[in-house]
Design an enzyme around this catalytic site. Structure first.
Site, mmCIF file in Angstrom:
data_model
loop_
_atom_site.group_PDB
_atom_site.id
_atom_site.type_symbol
_atom_site.label_atom_id
_atom_site.label_comp_id
_atom_site.label_asym_id
_atom_site.label_seq_id
_atom_site.Cartn_x
_atom_site.Cartn_y
_atom_site.Cartn_z
ATOM 1 N N ARG A 121 0.800 -1.234 0.000
ATOM 2 C CA ARG A 121 0.000 0.000 0.000
ATOM 3 C C ARG A 121 0.828 1.277 0.000
ATOM 4 O O ARG A 121 0.333 2.332 -0.351
ATOM 5 C CB ARG A 121 -0.946 -0.017 1.206
ATOM 6 C CG ARG A 121 -1.885 -1.186 1.116
ATOM 7 C CD ARG A 121 -2.811 -1.233 2.289
ATOM 8 N NE ARG A 121 -3.839 -0.222 2.215
ATOM 9 C CZ ARG A 121 -4.643 0.064 3.228
ATOM 10 N NH1 ARG A 121 -4.504 -0.562 4.364
ATOM 11 N NH2 ARG A 121 -5.571 0.979 3.103
ATOM 12 N N GLN A 127 -0.950 2.615 -5.935
ATOM 13 C CA GLN A 127 -2.100 3.285 -5.293
ATOM 14 C C GLN A 127 -3.406 3.124 -6.055
ATOM 15 O O GLN A 127 -4.462 2.998 -5.436
ATOM 16 C CB GLN A 127 -1.782 4.757 -5.061
ATOM 17 C CG GLN A 127 -1.019 4.920 -3.771
ATOM 18 C CD GLN A 127 -0.679 6.351 -3.447
ATOM 19 O OE1 GLN A 127 -1.326 7.281 -3.884
ATOM 20 N NE2 GLN A 127 0.368 6.514 -2.665
ATOM 21 N N ASP A 130 -5.176 -0.036 -4.949
ATOM 22 C CA ASP A 130 -5.394 -0.252 -3.520
ATOM 23 C C ASP A 130 -6.898 -0.344 -3.200
ATOM 24 O O ASP A 130 -7.538 0.640 -2.824
ATOM 25 C CB ASP A 130 -4.725 0.894 -2.747
ATOM 26 C CG ASP A 130 -4.751 0.675 -1.251
ATOM 27 O OD1 ASP A 130 -5.451 -0.259 -0.798
ATOM 28 O OD2 ASP A 130 -4.096 1.440 -0.526
ATOM 29 N N SER A 133 -8.079 0.568 0.389
ATOM 30 C CA SER A 133 -8.316 2.008 0.612
ATOM 31 C C SER A 133 -9.609 2.460 -0.047
ATOM 32 O O SER A 133 -10.396 3.180 0.568
ATOM 33 C CB SER A 133 -7.161 2.843 0.046
ATOM 34 O OG SER A 133 -6.053 2.766 0.897
ATOM 35 N N TYR A 228 0.848 1.131 9.733
ATOM 36 C CA TYR A 228 -0.238 0.555 10.531
ATOM 37 C C TYR A 228 0.074 0.735 12.013
ATOM 38 O O TYR A 228 1.185 1.104 12.385
ATOM 39 C CB TYR A 228 -0.367 -0.940 10.238
ATOM 40 C CG TYR A 228 -0.927 -1.231 8.881
ATOM 41 C CD1 TYR A 228 -2.267 -1.033 8.607
ATOM 42 C CD2 TYR A 228 -0.110 -1.706 7.863
ATOM 43 C CE1 TYR A 228 -2.784 -1.298 7.357
ATOM 44 C CE2 TYR A 228 -0.619 -1.971 6.604
ATOM 45 C CZ TYR A 228 -1.960 -1.770 6.367
ATOM 46 O OH TYR A 228 -2.475 -2.029 5.129
HETATM 47 P P1 NAD Z 1 -6.435 0.161 9.485
HETATM 48 O O1 NAD Z 1 -7.747 -0.167 8.858
HETATM 49 O O2 NAD Z 1 -5.444 -0.930 9.697
HETATM 50 O O3 NAD Z 1 -6.697 0.852 10.915
HETATM 51 C C1 NAD Z 1 -7.488 2.013 11.048
HETATM 52 C C2 NAD Z 1 -6.869 2.939 12.081
HETATM 53 O O4 NAD Z 1 -7.031 2.396 13.387
HETATM 54 C C3 NAD Z 1 -5.369 3.188 11.921
HETATM 55 O O5 NAD Z 1 -5.161 4.563 11.696
HETATM 56 C C4 NAD Z 1 -4.783 2.706 13.238
HETATM 57 O O6 NAD Z 1 -3.663 3.477 13.656
HETATM 58 C C5 NAD Z 1 -5.964 2.867 14.179
HETATM 59 N N1 NAD Z 1 -5.859 2.108 15.439
HETATM 60 C C6 NAD Z 1 -5.399 0.853 15.655
HETATM 61 N N2 NAD Z 1 -5.445 0.545 16.974
HETATM 62 C C7 NAD Z 1 -5.955 1.626 17.620
HETATM 63 C C8 NAD Z 1 -6.252 1.921 18.980
HETATM 64 N N3 NAD Z 1 -6.014 1.047 19.969
HETATM 65 N N4 NAD Z 1 -6.765 3.143 19.283
HETATM 66 C C9 NAD Z 1 -6.991 4.060 18.298
HETATM 67 N N5 NAD Z 1 -6.737 3.827 16.988
HETATM 68 C C10 NAD Z 1 -6.218 2.638 16.652
HETATM 69 O O7 NAD Z 1 -5.726 1.349 8.708
HETATM 70 P P2 NAD Z 1 -5.868 1.799 7.192
HETATM 71 O O8 NAD Z 1 -6.953 2.749 7.032
HETATM 72 O O9 NAD Z 1 -5.850 0.582 6.350
HETATM 73 O O10 NAD Z 1 -4.507 2.605 7.027
HETATM 74 C C11 NAD Z 1 -3.316 2.112 7.597
HETATM 75 C C12 NAD Z 1 -2.149 2.957 7.197
HETATM 76 O O11 NAD Z 1 -1.837 2.757 5.843
HETATM 77 C C13 NAD Z 1 -2.302 4.444 7.386
HETATM 78 O O12 NAD Z 1 -1.072 4.919 7.874
HETATM 79 C C14 NAD Z 1 -2.534 4.953 6.022
HETATM 80 O O13 NAD Z 1 -2.149 6.288 5.871
HETATM 81 C C15 NAD Z 1 -1.614 4.017 5.270
HETATM 82 N N6 NAD Z 1 -1.945 3.978 3.856
HETATM 83 C C16 NAD Z 1 -0.996 4.449 3.021
HETATM 84 C C17 NAD Z 1 -1.249 4.454 1.690
HETATM 85 C C18 NAD Z 1 -0.212 4.998 0.773
HETATM 86 O O14 NAD Z 1 0.835 5.389 1.191
HETATM 87 N N7 NAD Z 1 -0.489 5.003 -0.487
HETATM 88 C C19 NAD Z 1 -2.442 3.960 1.194
HETATM 89 C C20 NAD Z 1 -3.381 3.455 2.087
HETATM 90 C C21 NAD Z 1 -3.107 3.479 3.429
#
Ligand code: NAD
Length: 382
Positions: A121, A127, A130, A133, A228
């Site tokens: 990701r 992207q 993805d 996302s 993550y």
């Molecule tokens: P996810 O679905 O795994 O989790 C959702 C959110 O829950 C995360 O922000 C995580 O930090 C939070 N979380 C976990 N435990 C927690 C707790 N105990 N209390 C409060 N919050 C908690 O996450 P996601 O939406 O799939 O995204 C994960 C990461 O991937 C992010 O950093 C996102 O920016 C990144 N991402 C990057 C790209 C890219 O660079 N192109 C694309 C997609 C996602």
């Protein structure tokens, strides 16, 4: 090469892997597209629309017989897995880590299983592929709308001749892709939004969308690998919970999106926190599944009203409730991956390729994914 599109069979699934608009790019690349009869019905796309876009509509039997590559949203059912044959490839959100046995079966049958949830990701050229996302984005948006629908008051501040309505206080727990979309959507509806995450970098992201970041006295940085979160220690969890309970009690709507890869979702809204909420408040738990959810009282797939009149909604498949928009994004993702893998009229599943490598879970009778192999045989040495 013939690309088949299935009619999804999972209960409640209304999305379809390919929409007619996505066909032009595939046919331009020399691919023939066949679509199982009725594949688009859930997403309100008639068979004729696929035909107009250049696809052939065929029966389920013919689709499985003729396709070289089968595109789908969800993992195949047992019956569908049996229909897949040696040398055929299946691409979808196959959830290999949740159902490693299915991967074993597919490998045994000589099927190439390619999973969109294994896309790297953080790789910028991946992207457009993805799907986690794109679907989380749909989920975050729809979560806010469903919570608004269940909330018996306005979200915005309204001053009318009949009186003034106070704005709703909305809390978003977990500021990943879904959480950010939820913040934006709740703000656009006029709510006062607060948000919290265990990754400190999310503060700026939340604030840029107009949410106040909840700062707890217990400073926790649980940034894990790949952007993550990592799982909290029991001490961190207890400290976080005590403070969060106070914040939750004052909220009208709480939307939870927190996930930790490969683990049960963390409980962020305990029974005690729910008990502190006012009657009429709403919790929407996006993390709820058979594994549990972010709210201790969530029942996956159900809406419950507690004794103190708090509504807890725990939808299992939010993107499927907005099938037209979700399918259109998903179709972009899956076509981008398919075109990326295409090489000299076949699928390139080179393990050394930075996209083909991780997404290819099974190929040539073998399970390629080390994580899946470990789940199937935890004792084996790597
Ligand atoms: P996810 O679905 O795994 O989790 C959702 C959110 O829950 C995360 O922000 C995580 O930090 C939070 N979380 C976990 N435990 C927690 C707790 N105990 N209390 C409060 N919050 C908690 O996450 P996601 O939406 O799939 O995204 C994960 C990461 O991937 C992010 O950093 C996102 O920016 C990144 N991402 C990057 C790209 C890219 O660079 N192109 C694309 C997609 C996602």
């Amino acid at each position: 090469m013939i690309i088949g599109v299935v009619r999804e069979t999972a209960p409640g699934e209304r999305r379809v892997a390919l929409v007619p608009d996505a066909l032009a790019k595939l046919t331009a690349a020399g691919l023939e597209v066949i679509v199982e009869k009725g594949a688009g019905v859930g997403a309100l796309i008639p068979d004729a629309a696929y035909e107009t876009a250049g696809a052939r509509v065929v029966s389920r039997d013919d689709m499985y017989k003729q396709a070289d590559v089968v595109l789908r949203v969800q993992k195949p059912s047992e019956d569908e897995a049996k229909r897949l044959r040696k040398g055929q490839a299946v691409i979808g959100l196959l959830q290999p880590l949740l159902d490693p046995k299915l991967m074993e079966k597919l490998a045994g049958g000589g099927v190439t299983a390619i999973s969109l949830d294994a896309i790297p990701r953080t790789l910028s050229r991946a992207q457009t592929m993805d799907a986690l996302s794109s679907q989380a984005n749909v989920g975050g948006y729809k979560a806010v709308l469903m919570a608004a629908n269940a909330f018996g008051r306005y979200y915005p501040l309204l001053t009318t001749a009949a009186g003034t309505a106070k704005p709703a206080n909305v809390l978003i727990l977990g500021i990943g892709v879904a959480g950010l979309q939820a913040i934006g959507t709740a703000r656009r509806l006029g709510a006062v939004v607060k948000a919290y995450d265990v990754r400190p970098e999310t503060r700026e992201q939340a604030e840029s969308l107009g949410a106040g970041f909840v700062t707890l006295k217990t400073q926790i940085d649980a940034t894990g690998a790949g952007g993550y979160a990592r799982e909290l220690t029991p001490e961190e969890r207890a400290a976080q919970q005590a403070e969060l309970n106070e914040v939750i009690g004052g909220m009208d709507v709480v939307i939870t999106t927190a996930q930790v890869p490969g683990r049960k979702p963390p409980v962020l809204v305990t029974k005690d926190a729910v008990a502190k909420m006012k009657p009429g408040s709403v919790i929407l738990d996006m993390a709820a599944s058979a594994l549990g959810g972010n709210c201790e009282l969530s029942k996956a797939g159900e809406e419950v009203v507690t004794d103190n009149l708090v509504t807890i909604i725990a939808p299992e498949n939010l993107p499927a409730t907005m099938p037209v928009g979700a399918s259109s994004f998903y179709a972009r993702n899956i076509s981008a991956l398919l075109l990326q893998l295409l090489k000299d009229g076949a699928l390139n599943v080179d393990p050394a390729d930075e996209i083909a490598g991780p997404v290819t879970i099974t190929h040539g009778g073998e399970i390629r994914s080390e994580a899946v192999r470990k789940l199937l045989n935890p004792e084996a040495k790597a």
